[in-house]
Design a protein around this motif. Structure first.
Motif, PDB file in Angstrom:
ATOM      1  N   UNK A  72     -17.835 -22.227 -18.980  1.00  0.00           N
ATOM      2  CA  UNK A  72     -17.808 -21.188 -20.011  1.00  0.00           C
ATOM      3  C   UNK A  72     -16.459 -21.184 -20.721  1.00  0.00           C
ATOM      4  N   UNK A  73     -16.479 -21.165 -22.042  1.00  0.00           N
ATOM      5  CA  UNK A  73     -15.246 -21.167 -22.813  1.00  0.00           C
ATOM      6  C   UNK A  73     -14.551 -19.810 -22.720  1.00  0.00           C
ATOM      7  N   UNK A  74     -13.226 -19.840 -22.922  1.00  0.00           N
ATOM      8  CA  UNK A  74     -12.415 -18.627 -22.794  1.00  0.00           C
ATOM      9  C   UNK A  74     -12.960 -17.505 -23.675  1.00  0.00           C
ATOM     10  N   UNK A  75     -13.260 -17.816 -24.941  1.00  0.00           N
ATOM     11  CA  UNK A  75     -13.715 -16.771 -25.859  1.00  0.00           C
ATOM     12  C   UNK A  75     -15.050 -16.173 -25.444  1.00  0.00           C
ATOM     13  N   UNK A  76     -15.875 -16.974 -24.760  1.00  0.00           N
ATOM     14  CA  UNK A  76     -17.153 -16.462 -24.282  1.00  0.00           C
ATOM     15  C   UNK A  76     -16.976 -15.584 -23.048  1.00  0.00           C
ATOM     16  N   UNK A  77     -15.952 -15.868 -22.245  1.00  0.00           N
ATOM     17  CA  UNK A  77     -15.651 -15.005 -21.108  1.00  0.00           C
ATOM     18  C   UNK A  77     -15.272 -13.608 -21.588  1.00  0.00           C
ATOM     19  N   UNK A  78     -14.513 -13.557 -22.675  1.00  0.00           N
ATOM     20  CA  UNK A  78     -14.125 -12.268 -23.246  1.00  0.00           C
ATOM     21  C   UNK A  78     -15.361 -11.492 -23.689  1.00  0.00           C
ATOM     22  N   UNK A  79     -16.273 -12.183 -24.332  1.00  0.00           N
ATOM     23  CA  UNK A  79     -17.488 -11.530 -24.810  1.00  0.00           C
ATOM     24  C   UNK A  79     -18.367 -11.060 -23.654  1.00  0.00           C
ATOM     25  N   UNK A  80     -18.280 -11.744 -22.530  1.00  0.00           N
ATOM     26  CA  UNK A  80     -19.075 -11.335 -21.369  1.00  0.00           C
ATOM     27  C   UNK A  80     -18.483 -10.128 -20.654  1.00  0.00           C
ATOM     28  N   UNK A  81     -17.196  -9.839 -20.948  1.00  0.00           N
ATOM     29  CA  UNK A  81     -16.616  -8.636 -20.352  1.00  0.00           C
ATOM     30  C   UNK A  81     -15.431  -8.863 -19.447  1.00  0.00           C
ATOM     31  N   UNK A  82     -14.751 -10.008 -19.571  1.00  0.00           N
ATOM     32  CA  UNK A  82     -13.553 -10.284 -18.777  1.00  0.00           C
ATOM     33  C   UNK A  82     -12.339 -10.269 -19.701  1.00  0.00           C
ATOM     34  N   UNK A  83     -11.367  -9.435 -19.387  1.00  0.00           N
ATOM     35  CA  UNK A  83     -10.128  -9.360 -20.160  1.00  0.00           C
ATOM     36  C   UNK A  83      -8.960  -9.749 -19.264  1.00  0.00           C
ATOM     37  N   UNK A  84      -8.064 -10.572 -19.781  1.00  0.00           N
ATOM     38  CA  UNK A  84      -6.916 -11.077 -19.017  1.00  0.00           C
ATOM     39  C   UNK A  84      -5.631 -10.629 -19.709  1.00  0.00           C
ATOM     40  N   UNK A  85      -4.807  -9.872 -18.977  1.00  0.00           N
ATOM     41  CA  UNK A  85      -3.482  -9.495 -19.461  1.00  0.00           C
ATOM     42  C   UNK A  85      -2.475 -10.309 -18.659  1.00  0.00           C
ATOM     43  N   UNK A  86      -1.881 -11.330 -19.261  1.00  0.00           N
ATOM     44  CA  UNK A  86      -1.020 -12.244 -18.497  1.00  0.00           C
ATOM     45  C   UNK A  86       0.344 -11.640 -18.196  1.00  0.00           C
ATOM     46  N   UNK A  87       1.025 -12.270 -17.269  1.00  0.00           N
ATOM     47  CA  UNK A  87       2.407 -11.904 -16.982  1.00  0.00           C
ATOM     48  C   UNK A  87       3.241 -12.081 -18.260  1.00  0.00           C
ATOM     49  N   UNK A  88       4.149 -11.136 -18.519  1.00  0.00           N
ATOM     50  CA  UNK A  88       4.962 -11.224 -19.722  1.00  0.00           C
ATOM     51  C   UNK A  88       4.356 -10.517 -20.918  1.00  0.00           C
ATOM     52  N   UNK A  89       3.270  -9.750 -20.682  1.00  0.00           N
ATOM     53  CA  UNK A  89       2.643  -8.873 -21.676  1.00  0.00           C
ATOM     54  C   UNK A  89       1.789  -9.593 -22.711  1.00  0.00           C
ATOM     55  N   UNK A  90       2.281 -10.671 -23.361  1.00  0.00           N
ATOM     56  CA  UNK A  90       1.474 -11.366 -24.351  1.00  0.00           C
ATOM     57  C   UNK A  90       1.360 -10.644 -25.684  1.00  0.00           C
ATOM     58  N   UNK A  91       2.287  -9.739 -25.974  1.00  0.00           N
ATOM     59  CA  UNK A  91       2.276  -9.015 -27.242  1.00  0.00           C
ATOM     60  C   UNK A  91       2.782  -9.933 -28.354  1.00  0.00           C
ATOM     61  N   UNK A  92       2.155  -9.865 -29.530  1.00  0.00           N
ATOM     62  CA  UNK A  92       2.639 -10.592 -30.704  1.00  0.00           C
ATOM     63  C   UNK A  92       3.746  -9.745 -31.326  1.00  0.00           C
ATOM     64  N   UNK A  93       4.981 -10.133 -31.102  1.00  0.00           N
ATOM     65  CA  UNK A  93       6.111  -9.259 -31.430  1.00  0.00           C
ATOM     66  C   UNK A  93       6.299  -9.055 -32.928  1.00  0.00           C
ATOM     67  N   UNK A  94       5.804  -9.978 -33.762  1.00  0.00           N
ATOM     68  CA  UNK A  94       5.956  -9.838 -35.205  1.00  0.00           C
ATOM     69  C   UNK A  94       4.956  -8.852 -35.806  1.00  0.00           C
ATOM     70  N   UNK A  95       3.886  -8.577 -35.086  1.00  0.00           N
ATOM     71  CA  UNK A  95       2.859  -7.668 -35.592  1.00  0.00           C
ATOM     72  C   UNK A  95       3.143  -6.237 -35.147  1.00  0.00           C
TER      73      UNK A  95
END
Length: 239
Positions: A72-95
């Motif tokens: 299963x591709x990563x984007x399909x895992x998200x659609x199935x209901x799995x969310x991953x918050x990685x170490x280091x937050x993963x925030x887009x600092x410019x936005x």
């Protein structure tokens, strides 16, 4: 265990020819918080990255909500209901805060519910509502962690894979994050697989704990049992 939301059986995974995880077995029930504990290098982050499709497994089976996730591709895992918050937050600092949050719902077709989810995140994290026009780099470490959590919640996941949410945060902020996770579980039924070096904090909110050492599960038990097992704590958890 029957009825598990996440079922991991005999999972082996790593980078290149060197496995990091060896025959890992665990389950997460709907609405359950499971803490994954262990020293640095135990394989905790690799476990989450494998479950979210960022690292390819070399063996074993992962099932989510009754479906095998092999291939299963990563984007399909998200659609199935799995969310991953990685170490280091993963925030887009410019936005901005608002732009970061909206990224979490770009894939959703129900725009009305995506807007409702955004409003709910702002209600859950009032400090983000006050800073919605601030860029990511203008936030404190605790606010960035809240932003990363909020962005994951916009997709209304069934399972949150959360890697080291307390890293670099003051104890008071860590306690607030842990309380939020417990409240989310109680309010929404969200299941959480929590990787955390702050063992005391993790076990204070977890239902069960899984202890890894050198990529292998050395024990699985109720969080209360792990807290009270002095020999285990001294051997693997550092307190």
């Amino acid at each position: 265990m029957s009825g598990a939301l996440l079922q991991v059986d005999g999972l082996t995974a790593g980078y290149g020819a060197a496995p990091v995880l060896h025959d890992v077995n665990l389950t997460v029930q709907p609405g359950e918080i499971v803490a994954v504990l262990g020293a640095n290098g135990a394989g905790k982050t690799t476990l989450l990255r494998t479950l979210s499709g960022l690292v390819k497994s070399a063996g074993g089976r992962v099932a989510f909500d009754g479906a095998d996730l092999a291939g299963t591709k990563v984007e399909h895992l998200v659609r199935r209901g799995i969310a991953h918050v990685p170490e280091g937050r993963g925030v887009v600092t410019e936005l901005t805060v608002d732009e970061n949050l909206r990224l979490g719902g770009l894939w959703r077709r129900d725009r009305a519910d995506a807007k409702k989810a955004l409003d709910e995140v702002y209600e859950l994290f009032p400090s983000l509502a006050q800073r919605r026009t601030f860029a990511g780099h203008q936030l404190s470490g605790g606010e960035r962690q809240m932003l990363a959590l909020g962005r994951a919640l916009i997709g209304r996941p069934k399972l949150l894979l959360l890697d080291e949410p307390s890293l670099g945060l003051a104890p008071k902020v860590t306690a607030h994050i842990m309380t939020l996770l417990r409240d989310l579980r109680e309010r929404t039924g969200l299941a959480v697989l929590l990787v955390e070096q702050n063992v005391r904090s993790a076990l204070s909110i977890a239902d069960e704990g899984v202890v890894l050492a050198l990529g292998r599960v050395v024990t699985r038990n109720k969080a209360s049992v792990l807290r009270d097992d002095a020999d285990l704590r001294h051997a693997y958890l550092g307190f």
